[in-house]
Design a protein around this motif. Sequence first.
Motif, PDB file in Angstrom:
ATOM      1  N   UNK A 217      81.851  44.405   3.521  1.00 14.19           N
ATOM      2  CA  UNK A 217      82.981  43.062   3.383  1.00 14.19           C
ATOM      3  C   UNK A 217      83.713  42.840   4.537  1.00 14.19           C
ATOM      4  N   UNK A 218      84.284  41.624   4.575  1.00 19.12           N
ATOM      5  CA  UNK A 218      85.214  41.148   5.942  1.00 19.12           C
ATOM      6  C   UNK A 218      86.194  42.158   6.120  1.00 19.12           C
ATOM      7  N   UNK A 219      86.488  42.275   7.289  1.00 17.14           N
ATOM      8  CA  UNK A 219      87.619  43.087   7.941  1.00 17.14           C
ATOM      9  C   UNK A 219      88.991  42.800   7.407  1.00 17.14           C
ATOM     10  N   UNK A 220      89.701  43.745   6.833  1.00 17.12           N
ATOM     11  CA  UNK A 220      91.252  43.646   6.551  1.00 17.12           C
ATOM     12  C   UNK A 220      92.172  43.624   7.750  1.00 17.12           C
ATOM     13  N   UNK A 221      92.691  42.479   8.108  1.00 20.51           N
ATOM     14  CA  UNK A 221      93.882  42.559   9.217  1.00 20.51           C
ATOM     15  C   UNK A 221      94.705  43.507   9.078  1.00 20.51           C
ATOM     16  N   UNK A 222      95.449  44.179  10.034  1.00 25.13           N
ATOM     17  CA  UNK A 222      96.595  45.037   9.690  1.00 25.13           C
ATOM     18  C   UNK A 222      97.584  44.201   9.617  1.00 25.13           C
ATOM     19  N   UNK A 223      98.628  44.788   8.565  1.00 24.75           N
ATOM     20  CA  UNK A 223      99.838  44.229   7.985  1.00 24.75           C
ATOM     21  C   UNK A 223      99.609  43.272   6.928  1.00 24.75           C
ATOM     22  N   UNK A 224      98.448  43.219   6.424  1.00 25.94           N
ATOM     23  CA  UNK A 224      98.129  42.438   5.122  1.00 25.94           C
ATOM     24  C   UNK A 224      97.818  43.340   4.138  1.00 25.94           C
ATOM     25  N   UNK A 225      98.471  43.340   3.082  1.00 23.12           N
ATOM     26  CA  UNK A 225      98.134  44.396   2.190  1.00 23.12           C
ATOM     27  C   UNK A 225      96.678  43.978   1.408  1.00 23.12           C
ATOM     28  N   UNK A 226      96.266  45.078   0.702  1.00 24.10           N
ATOM     29  CA  UNK A 226      94.966  45.104   0.083  1.00 24.10           C
ATOM     30  C   UNK A 226      95.015  43.806  -1.148  1.00 24.10           C
ATOM     31  N   UNK A 227      95.899  43.719  -1.680  1.00 24.09           N
ATOM     32  CA  UNK A 227      95.997  42.656  -2.723  1.00 24.09           C
ATOM     33  C   UNK A 227      96.197  41.286  -1.965  1.00 24.09           C
ATOM     34  N   UNK A 228      96.989  41.003  -1.152  1.00 23.59           N
ATOM     35  CA  UNK A 228      97.150  39.736  -0.508  1.00 23.59           C
ATOM     36  C   UNK A 228      95.626  39.481   0.183  1.00 23.59           C
ATOM     37  N   UNK A 229      95.096  40.353   0.951  1.00 21.90           N
ATOM     38  CA  UNK A 229      93.725  40.489   1.430  1.00 21.90           C
ATOM     39  C   UNK A 229      92.590  39.873   0.619  1.00 21.90           C
ATOM     40  N   UNK A 230      92.623  40.570  -0.652  1.00 18.63           N
ATOM     41  CA  UNK A 230      91.718  40.212  -1.602  1.00 18.63           C
ATOM     42  C   UNK A 230      91.803  38.842  -2.199  1.00 18.63           C
ATOM     43  N   UNK A 231      93.133  38.551  -2.341  1.00 17.59           N
ATOM     44  CA  UNK A 231      93.251  37.212  -2.963  1.00 17.59           C
ATOM     45  C   UNK A 231      92.858  36.113  -1.929  1.00 17.59           C
ATOM     46  N   UNK A 232      93.213  36.503  -0.969  1.00 18.70           N
ATOM     47  CA  UNK A 232      92.999  35.413   0.420  1.00 18.70           C
ATOM     48  C   UNK A 232      91.411  35.452   0.494  1.00 18.70           C
ATOM     49  N   UNK A 233      90.623  36.568   0.689  1.00 12.10           N
ATOM     50  CA  UNK A 233      88.968  36.472   0.571  1.00 12.10           C
ATOM     51  C   UNK A 233      88.507  35.606  -0.600  1.00 12.10           C
TER      52      UNK A 233
END
Length: 458
Positions: free
Chosen positions: A127-143
């Motif tokens: 899956x795409x990389x998660x930027x540091x400083x971005x929560x897992x929930x926020x990253x999942x929603x954004x993705x």
Amino acid sequence: MENNPPRKKVAVVGTGMAGLVIAYILKNDPCQRFEVELFEKQDKLSLDSASHTILPQGGEGDKQERLDLPMRALADGYYENLKRMYDYFGITYGSRRFVYSLSTLSDSSHEQVSPYYVHSSNNHQIPPLRPEGLSWARWLIETCYLALCYYWFTACCFFVAPRTVESFGAEESLRQYVGRICLPRYYVKRYLLPMMSSVTTCSHDALLDFPAIDVVDYERKTFRKPHYTVLGGVQRVEKELSKGLKNWLATKVTSVENVGTEVKVTWANTLDGQNHSKLFDHVILAVTPDVIGAIFEPLRSAVAAVPTTTVQIVIHRDFSKIIDCSKSLWRQIASNRSDLAPQPFHICSNAEATESTHEHPSAYLITNHPIAPIDPEKVVHTATLTRVLRSPTSRQIVNSIFEKKVSGQEKSQLWQNGDGNVWLVGSWCWDGMVLLEGCVGSAMRVANGLGVQVPWMQ
């Protein structure tokens, strides 16, 4: 003994990709019908002139490396003629893996804000990389949101045709198209414009003014296709194309005019200021529209409506532009793979434009279209290029010049490519994005007009 007719004298003004391609084709005409002379205002051929040679940090004994400015990338599905030409010359190109971090620029401090998304090209990171400083929930929603918008836009590119003069009687801009397909503004601002601006190197407003058909056609043809760069740099391409060509360097062409059945070229030597002129059977202008308007009167008013802009490219070592929180991310990328590590690209935008900074393996940074200050003491090399833009109006003008019928206009009223034995070639001289494929395609079209076989099309 059979007498051969005299060879036609051809002047090619401009030594970028398009000029060198058409000069090579004519010089290597199997029937040997042309004598070709190249004119270039710089003191060297221009295809590789903006590039820069650097010495790696290991010391003087290390191998020098040539950094292409701008990066000459190509993709399957869109650059078919360019790839055929590279294959003909045996020029190798490799699939490169890039990682793009998308971030914004603070209006107050002109500093980058932490990345809000990381995109891996050529599908090498799932899956795409998660930027540091971005929560897992926020990253999942954004993705998930990005995936929905991306596939909606992609579906529209395949099934919702942009309106054009030919099909609808009016030309639709990218701004109008994304509005008609209801593409969310959040996606357009944070994803579509930054990524496409890294290709077009222009402001967001200028990109939104592009004909929608340009962007849609590019997206459709490059969908899920690998991207490549030339191995060894574009200097290899320049060397192959320019073999045996007669060129006049440091010569600025000041006028091109028809004199009877011939074409008179007038130029000034930029070293001694002396003026010269010569008659040719054909003249091929491989320069930007603003230059054509200055030297060729029949097209002056038409090309004035073709927009251009200047683009700056900077090689530097100002690593303060690379945000600290992303450094461990790049280390993670490299450690996750056993083969060659992907190369990072930092795509940073403000409300008006986007800059892209390439972390080159040589430990230098290459920033295209910089919008944030760069420490001048850390600048190694700067190049300024003219970029031809597109608009609905300019698309109609270009199509009329190159014999593509435009609604409401008669062919007899328009200057056509080749009229008076004057021809145009260049990245902008076709109906598509202003990219290298246009250089090769337009040169091949002129070759066909002159009855010359293109060697890589045999």
